[in-house]
Write a protein that holds these residues in place. Structure first.
Motif, PDB file in Angstrom:
ATOM      1  N   ALA A   1       0.833  -1.205   0.000  1.00 29.84           N
ATOM      2  CA  ALA A   1       0.000   0.000   0.000  1.00 29.84           C
ATOM      3  C   ALA A   1       0.867   1.254   0.000  1.00 29.84           C
ATOM      4  O   ALA A   1       0.569   2.238  -0.693  1.00 29.84           O
ATOM      5  CB  ALA A   1      -0.905  -0.012   1.223  1.00 29.84           C
TER       6      ALA A   1
ATOM      7  N   ASP B   1       0.702   9.463  -5.042  1.00 25.49           N
ATOM      8  CA  ASP B   1       0.349  10.642  -4.257  1.00 25.49           C
ATOM      9  C   ASP B   1       1.478  11.646  -4.053  1.00 25.49           C
ATOM     10  O   ASP B   1       1.393  12.496  -3.181  1.00 25.49           O
ATOM     11  CB  ASP B   1      -0.183  10.209  -2.878  1.00 25.49           C
TER      12      ASP B   1
ATOM     13  N   LYS C   1       2.423   1.919  -3.376  1.00 27.13           N
ATOM     14  CA  LYS C   1       1.408   2.427  -4.290  1.00 27.13           C
ATOM     15  C   LYS C   1       1.170   3.919  -4.028  1.00 27.13           C
ATOM     16  O   LYS C   1       1.059   4.722  -4.949  1.00 27.13           O
ATOM     17  CB  LYS C   1       0.116   1.632  -4.114  1.00 27.13           C
ATOM     18  N   GLN C   2       1.124   4.256  -2.740  1.00 23.63           N
ATOM     19  CA  GLN C   2       0.899   5.644  -2.377  1.00 23.63           C
ATOM     20  C   GLN C   2       2.053   6.531  -2.866  1.00 23.63           C
ATOM     21  O   GLN C   2       1.844   7.630  -3.361  1.00 23.63           O
ATOM     22  CB  GLN C   2       0.782   5.747  -0.861  1.00 23.63           C
TER      23      GLN C   2
END
Lengths: 311, 340
Positions: A117, A125, A120-121
């Motif tokens: 996770a 982001d 991915k961030q």
């Protein structure tokens, strides 16, 4: 999500730990910047982030803006004086989990799904400025972080609207001894399986020149990287020797100085004396390092290779 | 969606380990972990296809733990070799430690390699081409000598260059299998070599071995701050996971030029090296092993450095470290025979 403002993603990989992935990433970034490119460095080593230390920005923290994180700037685009005029350097910024942790001592004890996770961030982001190159420094191995990284990158770069040749490939780092080579071969097979192009192999820690008698000792054996590159049919980018002055530049921020008689690439580098000058930007001080001309060659080759495929 | 800057959540190290239920979908982001107490009831579980399975799974301890405990009940000392940083010599030091202890013919030593993506132990021990033998009792380790057995994932791979591209849960499964199936027999020492970091492999080894009791961890570092930085994280991990730290070893400390005997600090201990770190953290400093190119060469050829170059200064340093590890384990220094 498509990153239209990033022209090229370049991964720095190695199956083995401690071979100098972060060190090579740092030098690639500094050299790309010296050649006038705008560079970002993303550190996805979650349990052992080294990039903040390498760029001397351990105290920096990430700032948050609407829509994402703002990477930590290392230096802005500017001109540096040279012996014969001046040179334009590109901006350099970094993102690492090290900028988010409260204390540098804290261990990040995460299992796979959490790491997946986070990676991915990091890929979706972070509000990168327009970049020519985003270098991605990875942890050792072929596990959660790598799978997640490749999955996300392949998805993002294959979407319509992504620049051509955006996922440009990987630079694979090794040291010369057989133990490292056997792990790095696994990484080359990982690239093959996932369809990531190998831009080339860099052999790090190849030889150490004694500062006292100038005898070169192959501390970790010799020549393994080139043999491996040939075996796998990938380019061999060069051997990088151990330079204690570079280590000192990173650890203490002093401008490298060499004993008299040090000749690198036909140029006399040695001035004698002790390293003590800590003023100036890291990128400026790096120009005095004996490894700088070497990386100039490596980067020029990689850039030419990438640009030839852009069309 | 703007990402949060919250302090990242940590894994609950004290939670009893449970059996992982069979999931119908991969674990989502922010999954509390199907083995955890919050499985199926945490906020992030809402909408997850696994929610029902996780919520109804039995919440008892993992039934395999007693199996592991009974398997390892005949092992006297279990030593973890850890380092947050890669390439500092964890595997090299693990082999040295094994060879050092195994120099006493009355002592039986096992060496387990939990680095699944980059196993180095088989090559360093010179048993790269071996495979494991399955008997009715379980998996037989590969014996390097009469009293030194080795187990690594490498023995199970079809090709030595194949990449093992596995996510965490699959790695955990294999480590558990290793601990459950391998017939170590009566061992005086079981040395567990780990991959770099503080992640799945470390958590698994710790939780599987908790019942049977880990004697302690030896941390390995190189002298420069870039490496010590990661080792600090590993110390934090050991404290959080309540693993006793036997001490810290500084590897690649100083290099003596074979030409002029001038000693150079290739990896400069700009912050005082491992010795300072040990003092700051209040943990024993086990010694410094100098960088000797012959150590790397011995590893490449799968030979024992201690046997090949018994007179070198590096060898003396290693023997001292092995002795100190023995002392930390509560053995008398003299009873740990490391002369060869």
């Amino acid at each position: 999500m498509v990153h239209t403002n990033i022209k090229h993603f370049v991964l720095v990989l190695s199956g083995k730990g401690g071979v100098g992935k972060s060190s090579i990433t740092t030098q690639l970034a500094l050299t790309l910047s010296l050649q006038g490119h705008t560079v970002g460095v993303l550190d996805i080593d979650l349990t052992g982030p080294s990039i903040p230390r390498f760029f001397g920005i351990e105290e920096s923290k990430v700032r948050q803006a609407p829509g994402g994180w703002i990477p930590v700037p290392v230096h802005d685009a500017q001109t540096l004086p040279t012996a014969d005029g001046e040179t334009h350097i590109g901006a350099l910024s970094c993102m690492s989990l090290g900028f988010i942790l409260a204390s540098r001592k804290d261990a990040v004890i995460w299992r796979g799904p959490k790491k997946t996770a986070m990676v991915k961030q990091f890929l979706t982001d972070v509000l990168w400025p327009p970049l020519d190159y985003l270098l991605i420094d990875t942890p050792p191995g072929t596990s959660d972080e790598h799978i997640s990284l490749i999955e996300n990158l392949l998805r993002q770069t294959n979407e319509p609207g992504a620049p051509p040749n955006q996922l440009s490939g990987a630079v694979v780092v090794t040291t010369p001894q057989a133990i490292a080579i056997s792990d790095v071969k696994k990484e080359l097979n990982f690239c093959k399986k996932t369809g990531i192009r190998v831009l080339g192999v860099v052999e790090n820690m190849a030889g150490f020149v004694c500062p006292n008698c100038s005898e070169c000792t192959n501390v970790f054996s010799k020549g393994g990287g080139e043999v491996m590159a040939n075996e796998f049919g990938v380019p061999f980018l060069g051997s990088v020797p151990i330079d204690p002055a570079f280590v000192q530049l990173i650890e203490e921020g002093t401008r490298p100085v060499y004993p008299r008689g040090t000749v690198v690439g036909g140029k006399e580098l040695g001035e004698g004396g002790q390293a003590s000058d800590t003023s100036g930007l890291l990128v400026d001080k790096y120009r005095s390092c004996s490894l700088c001309p070497l990386f100039d060659g490596i980067v020029s080759r990689v850039v030419a290779d990438i640009q030839s495929r852009d069309a | 969606m703007a990402p949060s800057l919250e302090e990242p959540t940590q894994v609950d190290l004290d939670a009893p380990l449970q059996e992982k239920p069979n999931l119908v979908a991969p674990e989502p982001e922010h999954c509390p972990g199907p083995e955890s107490q919050q499985a199926g009831v945490a906020d992030s579980c809402a909408g997850c296809p696994n929610q029902k399975i996780c919520a109804s799974a039995p919440k008892g301890p993992d039934p395999d733990i007693p199996t592991i405990t009974s398997r390892l009940s005949s092992v006297r000392h279990k030593i973890l070799v850890l380092s947050g940083k890669g390439g500092v010599g964890k595997s090299t030091f693990s082999t040295m430690l094994s060879h050092g202890f195994a120099a006493d013919p009355n002592v039986t030593v096992g060496l387990m390699d939990t680095d699944i993506c980059g196993p180095s132990i088989p090559k360093m021990m010179g048993v790269e081409d071996e495979t494991i033998h399955v008997t009715s009792a379980g998996w037989e380790p590969v014996w390097v000598s009469d009293n030194l057995g080795v187990m690594s994932v490498q023995f199970m791979l079809p090709g030595r260059d194949d990449a093992v591209i596995w996510r965490g849960p699959k790695k955990n499964g294999l480590i558990k299998k290793f601990l459950m199936e391998v017939v170590w027999g009566d061992l005086d020492f079981l040395i567990v070599d780990t991959p770099p970091g503080t992640s799945d492999e470390h958590l698994s080894v710790n939780s599987f071995l908790k019942e049977s009791g880990v004697s302690g961890a030896v941390l390995v570092s190189t002298p420069q701050e870039v490496s010590l930085l990661d080792v600090r994280k590993e110390i934090d991990f050991c404290r959080k996971a309540k693993i006793p730290i036997l001490g810290i070893v500084e590897n690649m400390s100083g290099f003596v030029c074979p030409g002029c005997k001038h000693e150079s600090q290739i990896f400069r201990p700009s912050t005082g090296g491992a010795r300072r770190l040990a003092e700051e953290e209040g943990i024993p400093f086990l010694g410094a092993v100098p960088l000797d190119p012959r150590i790397g060469m011995a590893c490449d050829y799968g030979e024992s450095f201690l046997e090949a170059y018994p007179d070198s200064p590096a060898c003396e340093a290693i023997r001292q470290v092995v002795r100190d590890v023995g002392v930390q384990l509560g053995l008398k220094g003299e009873s740990v025979v490391v002369e060869v």
